[in-house]
Design a protein around this motif. Structure first.
Motif, PDB file in Angstrom:
ATOM      1  N   SER A 102      50.374  30.394  41.161  1.00 11.48           N
ATOM      2  CA  SER A 102      50.520  31.771  40.690  1.00 11.48           C
ATOM      3  C   SER A 102      51.058  31.713  39.265  1.00 11.48           C
ATOM      4  O   SER A 102      52.057  31.029  39.003  1.00 11.48           O
ATOM      5  CB  SER A 102      51.468  32.567  41.589  1.00 11.48           C
ATOM      6  N   LEU A 122      42.093  23.780  37.231  1.00  7.69           N
ATOM      7  CA  LEU A 122      42.615  25.133  37.046  1.00  7.69           C
ATOM      8  C   LEU A 122      41.935  25.809  35.864  1.00  7.69           C
ATOM      9  O   LEU A 122      41.531  26.976  35.939  1.00  7.69           O
ATOM     10  CB  LEU A 122      44.126  25.064  36.841  1.00  7.69           C
ATOM     11  N   VAL A 159      46.363  30.691  43.803  1.00  7.70           N
ATOM     12  CA  VAL A 159      45.048  30.081  43.656  1.00  7.70           C
ATOM     13  C   VAL A 159      45.053  28.639  44.183  1.00  7.70           C
ATOM     14  O   VAL A 159      45.921  27.834  43.846  1.00  7.70           O
ATOM     15  CB  VAL A 159      44.600  30.102  42.176  1.00  7.70           C
ATOM     16  N   ILE A 211      39.723  29.359  35.650  1.00  6.47           N
ATOM     17  CA  ILE A 211      40.078  30.447  34.738  1.00  6.47           C
ATOM     18  C   ILE A 211      38.883  30.818  33.862  1.00  6.47           C
ATOM     19  O   ILE A 211      38.613  31.987  33.600  1.00  6.47           O
ATOM     20  CB  ILE A 211      41.287  30.046  33.871  1.00  6.47           C
ATOM     21  N   SER A 262      37.436  36.244  40.192  1.00  2.67           N
ATOM     22  CA  SER A 262      37.223  35.084  41.051  1.00  2.67           C
ATOM     23  C   SER A 262      36.195  35.325  42.149  1.00  2.67           C
ATOM     24  O   SER A 262      35.618  34.382  42.683  1.00  2.67           O
ATOM     25  CB  SER A 262      38.539  34.626  41.678  1.00  2.67           C
ATOM     26  N   PRO A 311      37.747  29.530  42.874  1.00  5.95           N
ATOM     27  CA  PRO A 311      38.825  29.049  43.749  1.00  5.95           C
ATOM     28  C   PRO A 311      38.405  29.063  45.209  1.00  5.95           C
ATOM     29  O   PRO A 311      37.558  29.870  45.616  1.00  5.95           O
ATOM     30  CB  PRO A 311      39.958  30.046  43.489  1.00  5.95           C
ATOM     31  N   LEU A 355      46.856  34.717  37.820  1.00 14.56           N
ATOM     32  CA  LEU A 355      46.452  33.916  38.976  1.00 14.56           C
ATOM     33  C   LEU A 355      47.420  34.194  40.111  1.00 14.56           C
ATOM     34  O   LEU A 355      48.644  34.104  39.931  1.00 14.56           O
ATOM     35  CB  LEU A 355      46.461  32.417  38.643  1.00 14.56           C
ATOM     36  N   ASN A 356      46.869  34.522  41.275  1.00 17.22           N
ATOM     37  CA  ASN A 356      47.680  34.795  42.455  1.00 17.22           C
ATOM     38  C   ASN A 356      47.350  33.808  43.569  1.00 17.22           C
ATOM     39  O   ASN A 356      46.274  33.874  44.169  1.00 17.22           O
ATOM     40  CB  ASN A 356      47.443  36.232  42.959  1.00 17.22           C
ATOM     41  N   ILE A 414      41.932  35.484  40.808  1.00 18.24           N
ATOM     42  CA  ILE A 414      42.100  35.366  39.363  1.00 18.24           C
ATOM     43  C   ILE A 414      41.661  36.681  38.745  1.00 18.24           C
ATOM     44  O   ILE A 414      40.550  37.164  39.015  1.00 18.24           O
ATOM     45  CB  ILE A 414      41.274  34.201  38.786  1.00 18.24           C
TER      46      ILE A 414
END
Length: 231
Positions: free
Chosen positions: A28, A50, A9, A54, A73, A60, A6-7, A65
């Motif tokens: 993240s 969250l 998010v 995922i 994502s 998001p 996750l970056n 993701i």
């Protein structure tokens, strides 16, 4: 097996309205494969939101993701549906078993969209029920099950498509301490089978369990503490 990345998010509900609310704020995180990871936090911390992102159940508002090298994502819904069916198995807080159907019928429901060979499907379902000591309940209506039996039926249903990743949202919220410990014992078995398991919980029976490899603490939609080896 693929890691989940996750970056930054973010998930915002009612965006642009007076009741706008950021449930997840710039998270993240890397979730390693073949491990049990627990998202820990009180109600309202953003852990279930969250988890839904995922598991490709929601998108998001911003951020990325990735499942392995694939960014999931931003995929169209038809691709997300395919990933959900093949990659993820879900255990919900209320189990979501369908009253009026037998245990066996509930277990095989997620497999129908994949159109497997019926004989192979039934064999797999019965093997799962036997593994979780529910073989004798296969033809029983699910409303006749005890709380622990219903949870095991939900686990069997989550595993019927042999998913790579198992997602459990507050799985012990409606169980007593004994059944909660039994659930973690079942998670230990699944970990030995090579499953990646992601659990949300504010139950110490879960996040303090030796079965859990790492804990991520959330508060107010943000990571309060990075993944820490539970040991």
């Amino acid at each position: 097996m693929n890691r989940i990345t996750l970056n930054n998010v973010t998930k915002v509900f009612n965006q642009g309205r007076p009741n706008e609310y950021a449930a997840v704020r710039g998270v993240s995180l890397t979730i390693e494969p073949n491990r049990v990871t627990c998202l820990k936090g009180p109600s309202g911390s953003g852990k279930s939101t969250l988890l839904s992102m995922i598991g490709c159940l929601s998108r998001p508002t911003s951020g990325r993701i990735l499942l392995g090298e694939q960014m999931i994502s931003g995929l169209p819904e038809r691709f997300l549906t395919d990933i959900r069916r093949h990659t993820f198995g879900f255990i919900f807080q209320q189990f979501n078993l369908i009253s009026g159907l037998s245990v066996l019928e509930n277990v095989i429901l997620p497999a129908y969209p994949l159109a497997p060979d019926h004989r192979s499907l039934m064999k797999s379902a019965h093997e799962l029920l036997e593994r979780f000591e529910l073989g004798h309940k296969a033809e029983s209506p699910v409303q006749w099950l005890s709380g622990g039996e219903a949870q095991r039926a939900a686990i069997c249903r989550a595993l019927i498509n042999d998913p790579q990743i198992l997602i459990a949202d507050e799985p012990t919220a409606n169980l007593d301490t004994k059944l909660s410990h039994a659930f973690m014992g079942q998670i230990a078995q699944l970990r030995k089978l090579g499953k990646t398991i992601l659990i949300t919980s504010h139950d110490p029976v879960v996040f303090d369990s030796p079965v859990v490899d790492s804990v991520v603490e959330l508060q107010d939609g943000a990571v309060l503490q990075e993944a820490v080896d539970a040991a």
